[in-house]
Write a protein that holds these residues in place. Sequence first.
Motif, PDB file in Angstrom:
ATOM      1  N   GLY A  12      -9.071  15.932 -58.357  1.00  0.00           N
ATOM      2  CA  GLY A  12     -10.316  15.817 -57.608  1.00  0.00           C
ATOM      3  C   GLY A  12     -10.222  14.792 -56.493  1.00  0.00           C
ATOM      4  O   GLY A  12      -9.216  14.064 -56.371  1.00  0.00           O
ATOM      5  N   ASP A  13     -11.218  14.797 -55.623  1.00  0.00           N
ATOM      6  CA  ASP A  13     -11.318  13.831 -54.528  1.00  0.00           C
ATOM      7  C   ASP A  13     -10.155  13.926 -53.539  1.00  0.00           C
ATOM      8  O   ASP A  13      -9.722  12.923 -52.968  1.00  0.00           O
ATOM      9  N   GLU A  14      -9.672  15.122 -53.328  1.00  0.00           N
ATOM     10  CA  GLU A  14      -8.560  15.330 -52.394  1.00  0.00           C
ATOM     11  C   GLU A  14      -9.037  15.370 -50.944  1.00  0.00           C
ATOM     12  O   GLU A  14      -8.216  15.268 -50.020  1.00  0.00           O
ATOM     13  N   GLY A  15     -10.364  15.563 -50.769  1.00  0.00           N
ATOM     14  CA  GLY A  15     -10.891  15.720 -49.408  1.00  0.00           C
ATOM     15  C   GLY A  15     -11.355  17.164 -49.180  1.00  0.00           C
ATOM     16  O   GLY A  15     -11.354  17.650 -48.047  1.00  0.00           O
ATOM     17  N   LYS A  16     -11.781  17.820 -50.260  1.00  0.00           N
ATOM     18  CA  LYS A  16     -12.248  19.211 -50.146  1.00  0.00           C
ATOM     19  C   LYS A  16     -13.450  19.302 -49.207  1.00  0.00           C
ATOM     20  O   LYS A  16     -13.553  20.216 -48.401  1.00  0.00           O
ATOM     21  N   GLY A  17     -14.370  18.309 -49.341  1.00  0.00           N
ATOM     22  CA  GLY A  17     -15.567  18.294 -48.500  1.00  0.00           C
ATOM     23  C   GLY A  17     -15.193  18.264 -47.029  1.00  0.00           C
ATOM     24  O   GLY A  17     -15.728  19.037 -46.223  1.00  0.00           O
ATOM     25  N   LYS A  18     -14.257  17.402 -46.675  1.00  0.00           N
ATOM     26  CA  LYS A  18     -13.832  17.285 -45.267  1.00  0.00           C
ATOM     27  C   LYS A  18     -13.229  18.605 -44.777  1.00  0.00           C
ATOM     28  O   LYS A  18     -13.542  19.076 -43.679  1.00  0.00           O
ATOM     29  N   ALA A  39     -19.458  16.616 -58.833  1.00  0.00           N
ATOM     30  CA  ALA A  39     -18.706  16.627 -57.572  1.00  0.00           C
ATOM     31  C   ALA A  39     -19.291  15.601 -56.615  1.00  0.00           C
ATOM     32  O   ALA A  39     -20.497  15.357 -56.614  1.00  0.00           O
ATOM     33  N   GLY A  40     -18.431  15.016 -55.814  1.00  0.00           N
ATOM     34  CA  GLY A  40     -18.872  14.141 -54.733  1.00  0.00           C
ATOM     35  C   GLY A  40     -18.013  14.490 -53.531  1.00  0.00           C
ATOM     36  O   GLY A  40     -16.845  14.127 -53.485  1.00  0.00           O
ATOM     37  N   HIS A  41     -18.563  15.262 -52.622  1.00  0.00           N
ATOM     38  CA  HIS A  41     -17.795  15.732 -51.464  1.00  0.00           C
ATOM     39  C   HIS A  41     -18.279  14.995 -50.210  1.00  0.00           C
ATOM     40  O   HIS A  41     -19.449  15.098 -49.848  1.00  0.00           O
ATOM     41  N   THR A  42     -17.372  14.260 -49.598  1.00  0.00           N
ATOM     42  CA  THR A  42     -17.741  13.446 -48.449  1.00  0.00           C
ATOM     43  C   THR A  42     -17.503  14.215 -47.157  1.00  0.00           C
ATOM     44  O   THR A  42     -16.418  14.741 -46.943  1.00  0.00           O
ATOM     45  N   VAL A  43     -18.540  14.230 -46.335  1.00  0.00           N
ATOM     46  CA  VAL A  43     -18.420  14.862 -45.027  1.00  0.00           C
ATOM     47  C   VAL A  43     -18.844  13.837 -43.985  1.00  0.00           C
ATOM     48  O   VAL A  43     -19.916  13.232 -44.102  1.00  0.00           O
ATOM     49  N   THR A 328      -4.218  16.065 -46.946  1.00  0.00           N
ATOM     50  CA  THR A 328      -5.203  15.093 -46.460  1.00  0.00           C
ATOM     51  C   THR A 328      -4.735  13.650 -46.666  1.00  0.00           C
ATOM     52  O   THR A 328      -3.819  13.388 -47.444  1.00  0.00           O
ATOM     53  N   ARG A 329      -5.408  12.748 -45.963  1.00  0.00           N
ATOM     54  CA  ARG A 329      -5.213  11.307 -46.097  1.00  0.00           C
ATOM     55  C   ARG A 329      -3.770  10.881 -45.816  1.00  0.00           C
ATOM     56  O   ARG A 329      -3.295   9.891 -46.368  1.00  0.00           O
ATOM     57  N   LEU A 330      -3.121  11.637 -44.956  1.00  0.00           N
ATOM     58  CA  LEU A 330      -1.754  11.294 -44.591  1.00  0.00           C
ATOM     59  C   LEU A 330      -1.717   9.921 -43.926  1.00  0.00           C
ATOM     60  O   LEU A 330      -0.780   9.143 -44.114  1.00  0.00           O
ATOM     61  N   ASP A 331      -2.774   9.601 -43.173  1.00  0.00           N
ATOM     62  CA  ASP A 331      -2.857   8.315 -42.460  1.00  0.00           C
ATOM     63  C   ASP A 331      -2.810   7.117 -43.402  1.00  0.00           C
ATOM     64  O   ASP A 331      -2.433   6.020 -42.999  1.00  0.00           O
ATOM     65  N   ILE A 332      -3.209   7.326 -44.654  1.00  0.00           N
ATOM     66  CA  ILE A 332      -3.209   6.207 -45.622  1.00  0.00           C
ATOM     67  C   ILE A 332      -1.782   5.694 -45.825  1.00  0.00           C
ATOM     68  O   ILE A 332      -1.569   4.521 -46.138  1.00  0.00           O
ATOM     69  N   VAL A 410      -3.147  19.544 -41.606  1.00  0.00           N
ATOM     70  CA  VAL A 410      -2.848  18.135 -41.879  1.00  0.00           C
ATOM     71  C   VAL A 410      -4.066  17.331 -41.451  1.00  0.00           C
ATOM     72  O   VAL A 410      -4.596  17.531 -40.353  1.00  0.00           O
ATOM     73  N   SER A 411      -4.512  16.427 -42.322  1.00  0.00           N
ATOM     74  CA  SER A 411      -5.687  15.620 -42.003  1.00  0.00           C
ATOM     75  C   SER A 411      -5.284  14.154 -41.899  1.00  0.00           C
ATOM     76  O   SER A 411      -4.607  13.626 -42.782  1.00  0.00           O
ATOM     77  N   VAL A 412      -5.699  13.517 -40.806  1.00  0.00           N
ATOM     78  CA  VAL A 412      -5.300  12.121 -40.560  1.00  0.00           C
ATOM     79  C   VAL A 412      -6.501  11.189 -40.408  1.00  0.00           C
ATOM     80  O   VAL A 412      -6.415  10.110 -39.830  1.00  0.00           O
ATOM     81  N   GLY A 413      -7.634  11.611 -40.931  1.00  0.00           N
ATOM     82  CA  GLY A 413      -8.834  10.783 -40.886  1.00  0.00           C
ATOM     83  C   GLY A 413      -9.995  11.567 -41.456  1.00  0.00           C
ATOM     84  O   GLY A 413      -9.920  12.790 -41.578  1.00  0.00           O
ATOM     85  N   PRO A 414     -11.088  10.866 -41.816  1.00  0.00           N
ATOM     86  CA  PRO A 414     -12.217  11.559 -42.433  1.00  0.00           C
ATOM     87  C   PRO A 414     -13.044  12.416 -41.464  1.00  0.00           C
ATOM     88  O   PRO A 414     -13.793  13.292 -41.887  1.00  0.00           O
TER      89      PRO A 414
HETATM   90  P1  GDP Z   1     -13.601  15.673 -52.365  1.00  0.00           P
HETATM   91  O1  GDP Z   1     -14.301  15.402 -53.640  1.00  0.00           O
HETATM   92  O2  GDP Z   1     -12.337  16.458 -52.579  1.00  0.00           O
HETATM   93  O3  GDP Z   1     -14.474  16.309 -51.332  1.00  0.00           O
HETATM   94  O4  GDP Z   1     -13.144  14.261 -51.798  1.00  0.00           O
HETATM   95  P2  GDP Z   1     -14.038  12.913 -51.725  1.00  0.00           P
HETATM   96  O5  GDP Z   1     -15.034  13.072 -50.657  1.00  0.00           O
HETATM   97  O6  GDP Z   1     -14.509  12.534 -53.074  1.00  0.00           O
HETATM   98  O7  GDP Z   1     -12.919  11.853 -51.351  1.00  0.00           O
HETATM   99  C1  GDP Z   1     -12.146  12.006 -50.197  1.00  0.00           C
HETATM  100  C2  GDP Z   1     -12.342  10.777 -49.304  1.00  0.00           C
HETATM  101  O8  GDP Z   1     -11.347  10.791 -48.309  1.00  0.00           O
HETATM  102  C3  GDP Z   1     -13.657  10.753 -48.566  1.00  0.00           C
HETATM  103  O9  GDP Z   1     -14.052   9.421 -48.411  1.00  0.00           O
HETATM  104  C4  GDP Z   1     -13.310  11.383 -47.211  1.00  0.00           C
HETATM  105  O10 GDP Z   1     -14.181  10.968 -46.171  1.00  0.00           O
HETATM  106  C5  GDP Z   1     -11.938  10.833 -47.010  1.00  0.00           C
HETATM  107  N1  GDP Z   1     -11.009  11.652 -46.219  1.00  0.00           N
HETATM  108  C6  GDP Z   1     -10.842  12.995 -46.205  1.00  0.00           C
HETATM  109  N2  GDP Z   1      -9.761  13.314 -45.448  1.00  0.00           N
HETATM  110  C7  GDP Z   1      -9.258  12.168 -44.994  1.00  0.00           C
HETATM  111  C8  GDP Z   1      -8.110  11.826 -44.201  1.00  0.00           C
HETATM  112  O11 GDP Z   1      -7.331  12.677 -43.783  1.00  0.00           O
HETATM  113  N3  GDP Z   1      -7.898  10.500 -43.959  1.00  0.00           N
HETATM  114  C9  GDP Z   1      -8.722   9.521 -44.428  1.00  0.00           C
HETATM  115  N4  GDP Z   1      -8.423   8.266 -44.143  1.00  0.00           N
HETATM  116  N5  GDP Z   1      -9.783   9.812 -45.179  1.00  0.00           N
HETATM  117  C10 GDP Z   1     -10.035  11.094 -45.471  1.00  0.00           C
END
Ligand code: GDP
Length: 426
Positions: A12-18, A39-43, A328-332, A410-414
């Motif tokens: 979970g929390d892979e960035g599905k919402g984004k 679920a907690g999907h961040t957009v 996702t989150r490659l920038d991390i 590829v995602s490099v930011g939210p």
């Molecule tokens: P979900 O449950 O799969 O939708 O993921 P969450 O929203 O719980 O957690 C993903 C977090 O990573 C959120 O804070 C997003 O804003 C953030 N996020 C998504 N994609 C990226 C990315 O490519 N880079 C960064 N730095 N943050 C991202």
Amino acid sequence: MSTIVVVGTQWGDEGKGKIVDFLAAQADVVARYQGGSNAGHTVVADNRTFKLHLLPSGILYPGCTCIIGNDVVLDPVCLLQELDGLREAGKSEAGLRISNRAHVVMPYHKLFDGLQERLKGAGKVGTTGRGIGPCYADAADRIGIRVVSWMDPEAFARELRETLALKNRILEAFGEKPLEFEPIYQEYCGYADRLRPYVCDTGALVSRLIAQDKKVLFEGAQAAMLDLSHGTYPFVTSSHPTSGAVCVGLGIGPKCIHKVVGVVKAYATRVGEGPFPTELNNPTGEKLRETAHEYGATTGRPRRCGWLDLAVIRYAVQLNGLDCIALTRLDILDSFPEIQVCTGYRHQGKTMEEFPASLKVLGEVEPIYETLPGWMADTTKCRTFQELPLNCRKYVERIGEIAGAPVGIVSVGPERDSTIVRQRMF
Ligand code: GDP
Ligand code: IMO
Ligand code: MG
């Protein structure tokens, strides 16, 4: 036909919402097919951060039809709070549709979630406490309350009375106070009145829209390793986050699925209890948590962090039939001089071919690591694959190779625009 399933591949929390919000710019429909307010999907859109629990991650686009399907467990308290937040942000909820066959999360489900966890003590699952397990259990036990009954004051009164009689006997056995019918009935009738305009037969609706060749996204919540049948049982959720559940969860046939995208975070995290072979209980794990601010979107709990586990991703490719990966989150990883990826597991001296079902074995496996050089450069401004540093591109390609599915996004930011698309999606 243009339908895409977006699923989580890890814990979970892979960035599905984004990813769903990004793809929703081109979609007519976004439909949730399982899970609930766990679920907690961040957009991130319009310089604001939205944390969505039940609302599909297409709700920020005015023309998008957003469906809460029949196998989603619906907590009206949470949904109404989300709708209030949406209105405050000046967004419309006009596209929302709720399945008349979805099950309603009732106060006793949340109560039992907490009581069971307390009783399990050290063996607790570490649930989100949102009543998810007890609500699905009632559905399977045929004592759940569906939206269609909840919308009918008479049917709701009858079903609630019957269920409360049963639940109160259990509560008494726990030494807890029994629940009173009247306040719950009045409260939930009030919620029903507010949500009634959105309720319909969403299976019929989504079938019609697919037949009209609309672009449809199926949004998974949770992820493969939390799947009730295939995850690290019993440290799982009570639904099926994998792509196979889309059809049952929405009331459509398997031929309606066109493409499956698995969201993979460039490292690994887990909230709650259960095995996590690549977990890093050391300064590198701390650095991942702090750099990425890995705290739960639903409960605020610190997420456990570790290196990317490709044994898990290969398993997710198998379970979901993934066509491609959204990484996702490659920038991390920008500030890590060396990056490790787990390519498989060794157990009792042998390399494992299949993902272990036994938690004992999973607890004993030794991850086999491959060390890749970091890139030590900012990737957050990159908008094409070629702009990424060479080592970063190599990292991406290597992941696709070992996982057995190409990296299409590829995602490099939210933010929406921090996204590199390498493959046509719709
Ligand atoms: P979900 O449950 O799969 O939708 O993921 P969450 O929203 O719980 O957690 C993903 C977090 O990573 C959120 O804070 C997003 O804003 C953030 N996020 C998504 N994609 C990226 C990315 O490519 N880079 C960064 N730095 N943050 C991202
Ligand atoms: P999204 O959709 C991460 C975890 C909980 C717990 C287990 C069971 O944001 O990726 P539950 O409340 O479902 O009975 O808890 O599953 N869990 C999640 N972990 N992301 C989620 O959702 C989760 N939903 C549930 O932490 O370990
Ligand atoms: Mg989340």
